[in-house]
Design a protein around this motif. Structure first.
Motif, PDB file in Angstrom:
ATOM      1  N   MET A  98       0.939  -1.388   0.292  1.00  0.00           N
ATOM      2  CA  MET A  98       0.449   0.154  -0.173  1.00  0.00           C
ATOM      3  C   MET A  98       0.652   1.136   0.275  1.00  0.00           C
ATOM      4  N   ALA A  99       1.888   1.313   0.904  1.00  0.00           N
ATOM      5  CA  ALA A  99       2.698   2.378   0.464  1.00  0.00           C
ATOM      6  C   ALA A  99       3.663   2.917  -0.364  1.00  0.00           C
ATOM      7  N   THR A 100       3.642   1.845  -1.506  1.00  0.00           N
ATOM      8  CA  THR A 100       4.312   1.949  -2.383  1.00  0.00           C
ATOM      9  C   THR A 100       3.862   2.370  -3.344  1.00  0.00           C
ATOM     10  N   VAL A 101       2.444   1.963  -3.265  1.00  0.00           N
ATOM     11  CA  VAL A 101       1.056   2.865  -4.425  1.00  0.00           C
ATOM     12  C   VAL A 101       0.812   4.525  -4.041  1.00  0.00           C
ATOM     13  N   PHE A 102       0.858   4.955  -2.715  1.00  0.00           N
ATOM     14  CA  PHE A 102       1.137   6.094  -1.926  1.00  0.00           C
ATOM     15  C   PHE A 102       1.872   6.771  -2.975  1.00  0.00           C
ATOM     16  N   ALA A 103       3.613   5.661  -2.466  1.00  0.00           N
ATOM     17  CA  ALA A 103       4.327   6.047  -3.298  1.00  0.00           C
ATOM     18  C   ALA A 103       4.544   6.764  -4.266  1.00  0.00           C
ATOM     19  N   CYS A 104       4.018   5.976  -5.117  1.00  0.00           N
ATOM     20  CA  CYS A 104       3.645   5.637  -6.451  1.00  0.00           C
ATOM     21  C   CYS A 104       3.189   6.819  -7.357  1.00  0.00           C
ATOM     22  N   ALA A 105       1.946   7.152  -6.198  1.00  0.00           N
ATOM     23  CA  ALA A 105       1.240   8.069  -6.845  1.00  0.00           C
ATOM     24  C   ALA A 105       1.444   9.728  -5.746  1.00  0.00           C
ATOM     25  N   GLY A 106       2.659   9.483  -5.433  1.00  0.00           N
ATOM     26  CA  GLY A 106       3.060  10.854  -5.376  1.00  0.00           C
ATOM     27  C   GLY A 106       4.861  11.105  -6.062  1.00  0.00           C
ATOM     28  N   PHE A 107       5.252  10.381  -6.237  1.00  0.00           N
ATOM     29  CA  PHE A 107       6.329  10.491  -7.864  1.00  0.00           C
ATOM     30  C   PHE A 107       5.943  11.081  -8.554  1.00  0.00           C
ATOM     31  N   ALA A 108       4.664  10.417  -9.755  1.00  0.00           N
ATOM     32  CA  ALA A 108       3.744  10.310 -10.215  1.00  0.00           C
ATOM     33  C   ALA A 108       2.930  12.075 -10.784  1.00  0.00           C
ATOM     34  N   ALA A 109       2.655  12.121  -9.537  1.00  0.00           N
ATOM     35  CA  ALA A 109       2.030  13.780  -9.283  1.00  0.00           C
ATOM     36  C   ALA A 109       3.302  14.386  -9.462  1.00  0.00           C
ATOM     37  N   VAL A 110       4.686  14.381  -9.884  1.00  0.00           N
ATOM     38  CA  VAL A 110       5.825  15.694 -10.323  1.00  0.00           C
ATOM     39  C   VAL A 110       6.588  15.119 -11.186  1.00  0.00           C
ATOM     40  N   GLY A 112       4.734  12.598 -13.907  1.00  0.00           N
ATOM     41  CA  GLY A 112       4.538  12.950 -15.097  1.00  0.00           C
ATOM     42  C   GLY A 112       4.542  11.803 -16.093  1.00  0.00           C
ATOM     43  N   SER A 113       5.761  10.658 -15.847  1.00  0.00           N
ATOM     44  CA  SER A 113       6.409   9.465 -16.758  1.00  0.00           C
ATOM     45  C   SER A 113       6.127   8.202 -16.031  1.00  0.00           C
ATOM     46  N   SER A 114       4.626   7.354 -16.387  1.00  0.00           N
ATOM     47  CA  SER A 114       4.521   6.020 -16.160  1.00  0.00           C
ATOM     48  C   SER A 114       6.228   5.069 -16.131  1.00  0.00           C
ATOM     49  N   LEU A 115       6.972   5.101 -17.049  1.00  0.00           N
ATOM     50  CA  LEU A 115       7.974   4.761 -17.133  1.00  0.00           C
ATOM     51  C   LEU A 115       9.468   4.665 -15.733  1.00  0.00           C
ATOM     52  N   ALA A 116       9.217   5.890 -15.875  1.00  0.00           N
ATOM     53  CA  ALA A 116      10.110   7.240 -14.676  1.00  0.00           C
ATOM     54  C   ALA A 116       9.303   6.507 -13.711  1.00  0.00           C
ATOM     55  N   THR A 117       8.200   6.181 -13.449  1.00  0.00           N
ATOM     56  CA  THR A 117       7.749   5.683 -11.617  1.00  0.00           C
ATOM     57  C   THR A 117       7.713   4.776 -11.567  1.00  0.00           C
ATOM     58  N   ALA A 118       8.058   4.298 -12.704  1.00  0.00           N
ATOM     59  CA  ALA A 118       7.828   2.196 -11.866  1.00  0.00           C
ATOM     60  C   ALA A 118       9.666   1.596 -12.224  1.00  0.00           C
ATOM     61  N   ALA A 119      10.407   2.622 -12.648  1.00  0.00           N
ATOM     62  CA  ALA A 119      11.934   2.718 -12.990  1.00  0.00           C
ATOM     63  C   ALA A 119      12.726   3.007 -11.317  1.00  0.00           C
ATOM     64  N   GLY A 141       3.880  -7.253  -8.909  1.00  0.00           N
ATOM     65  CA  GLY A 141       2.385  -5.993 -10.131  1.00  0.00           C
ATOM     66  C   GLY A 141       2.236  -4.972  -9.010  1.00  0.00           C
ATOM     67  N   THR A 142       2.817  -4.500  -7.443  1.00  0.00           N
ATOM     68  CA  THR A 142       2.068  -4.291  -7.455  1.00  0.00           C
ATOM     69  C   THR A 142       2.467  -2.406  -8.016  1.00  0.00           C
ATOM     70  N   ILE A 143       4.188  -2.576  -8.339  1.00  0.00           N
ATOM     71  CA  ILE A 143       5.162  -1.524  -8.465  1.00  0.00           C
ATOM     72  C   ILE A 143       4.311  -1.419 -10.100  1.00  0.00           C
ATOM     73  N   ALA A 144       3.908  -2.337 -11.123  1.00  0.00           N
ATOM     74  CA  ALA A 144       3.693  -2.240 -11.697  1.00  0.00           C
ATOM     75  C   ALA A 144       2.464  -1.371 -12.534  1.00  0.00           C
ATOM     76  N   ALA A 145       1.657  -1.823 -11.543  1.00  0.00           N
ATOM     77  CA  ALA A 145       0.003  -0.713 -10.730  1.00  0.00           C
ATOM     78  C   ALA A 145       0.707   0.270 -10.877  1.00  0.00           C
ATOM     79  N   GLY A 146       1.411   0.753  -9.594  1.00  0.00           N
ATOM     80  CA  GLY A 146       1.732   1.891  -9.274  1.00  0.00           C
ATOM     81  C   GLY A 146       1.972   2.420 -10.204  1.00  0.00           C
TER      82      GLY A 146
END
Length: 212
Positions: A98-110, A112-119, A141-146
């Motif tokens: 769950m923390a990974t999902v929230f961290a992915c959301a926070g990183f994506a918010a600054v 703007g790239s799915s590849l960069a977020t997942a990597a 699966g969590t990292i890929a979805a996030g």
């Protein structure tokens, strides 16, 4: 139709051979126009397309978003974001995911790239989840979805490119992506909660962290 399929196959083959995608598409495009209209027309059209794309002011935000993601990664803010999420959710079963999902959301918010977020999040989140005996399938699966949140949560590079292509309002698209982004985060959290409830071995609970 046949020429288009041949061109697509050529781009895929060149990409698999290790040719950078930009050069692969350029070579196939020039070759295709040369076949249809001649070499002179191919050179003229290619020059025009390259200049128009390079001088497109709207596309200037794309490298800037990627640069912001690089700054965040280098400054280790992404790791601090993950640690903060874990502090609030780690004591729940499946809390690291769950923390990974929230961290992915926070990183994506600054970023703007799915590849960069997942990597980025794969390097930040995967080692702790393995350390706490999380199932690899749940972790990856969590990292890929996030990572997909980078497309939806503004600012989003694909939204910018789409808006430029269809002459849409970039700001309106960003606003339209807020609610779906929050909804995706919520659904991911619910899915993780259901999985770890059905199979507790997938994501054991971590040690609680005091509020202070």
């Amino acid at each position: 139709m046949i020429i288009a399929l041949v061109g697509l196959a050529a781009v895929l083959v060149l990409s698999l051979l290790g040719v950078p995608l930009a050069f692969a598409t350029l070579f196939v495009g020039v070759a295709g126009i040369t076949y249809l209209r001649g070499f002179d027309a191919a050179v003229g059209v290619s020059n025009q397309w390259i200049m128009e794309s390079a001088m497109n002011y709207g596309l200037s935000v794309v490298p800037l978003f990627i640069l912001m993601g690089a700054f965040i990664h280098r400054s280790r803010i992404s790791e601090e974001l993950y640690e903060a999420s874990y502090a609030w959710l780690g004591h729940f079963r499946g809390g690291l995911a769950m923390a990974t999902v929230f961290a992915c959301a926070g990183f994506a918010a600054v970023c703007g790239s799915s590849l960069a977020t997942a990597a980025t999040m794969s390097r930040v989140a995967m080692p702790p989840m393995r350390k706490f005996n999380y199932n690899d399938a749940l972790s990856t699966g969590t990292i890929a979805a996030g990572g997909t949140l980078g497309i939806m949560i503004p600012p989003s590079v694909p939204m910018v490119i789409y808006a430029i292509i269809v002459s849409a309002d970039i700001g309106a698209l960003f606003i339209a992506g807020i609610v779906p982004g929050i909804l995706l985060v919520t659904l991911f959290l619910i899915a993780i909660a259901i999985l770890v409830r059905l199979r507790p071995d997938l994501g054991p609970a971590g040690d609680p962290i005091p509020i202070k």
